[in-house]
Enzyme design. Structure first.
Site: not given
Length: 182
Positions: A34-37, A39
């Protein structure tokens, strides 16, 4: 027919899949990144850990960190200053800051009350020869933080060496754990 049933079931749950081949490839998936920022996280860094090394108090180390980081315009700097504020420490007036200099990709240096102070990453402290003097157990702890995906750093004062280490990370959204489990 199996694909159609799978596509229909996914659509009923609000997931649109463009064709059976995509659904089939999803079945072979071993991991998802996942693109954590924004999300899984709120995109806001926070100070998670601060460890003191040597004779200075936690308050003193936080004061030095606050005075060094306050002039910087970086999300990590903001997290450290806010972390100090959370412990009742504002930018201290008794610490005189001069020659505040950004070291791109490494950290910050300045003269505080006549002594050179560095705040920055492992590479900076390796370069200035302080990292090798860090107690082994403390270096292992900082490596644990880094291996957990946190951003780590150190602070040193001329004549004392490294006086503390810290880690910061983005604040995770409250619902992230449940979403990933689901």
């Amino acid at each position: 027919v199996t694909y159609v049933a799978g596509l229909t079931a996914a659509a009923q749950r609000g997931v649109i899949v463009k064709g059976g081949q995509h659904l089939e490839s999803l079945g072979r998936t071993k991991s998802i990144a996942f693109d954590k920022t924004g999300t899984l996280s709120e995109g806001i860094f926070q100070l998670l850990e601060l460890r003191v090394i040597g004779k200075r108090s936690r308050r003193e180390v936080l004061e030095y960190l606050a005075v060094m980081e306050a002039p910087a315009s970086h999300p990590l700097s903001d997290a450290i200053v806010k972390g100090a504020l959370n412990e009742g420490i504002t930018t201290p007036k008794h610490l005189e800051l001069k020659n505040h200099t950004l070291l791109p990709g490494a950290g910050i240096t300045a003269v505080v009350n006549g002594k050179v102070v560095h705040v920055g990453n492992k590479k900076l402290f390796q370069r200035i020869g302080f990292y090798d003097k860090l107690p082994t157990d403390h270096a292992a702890l900082v490596d644990e933080w880094a291996n957990a995906g946190r951003t780590t750093g150190f602070i040193s004062i001329e004549g004392e060496g490294i006086i503390g280490s810290y880690c910061v990370a983005v604040k995770m959204r409250a619902e992230s754990k449940q979403v990933v489990q689901d």
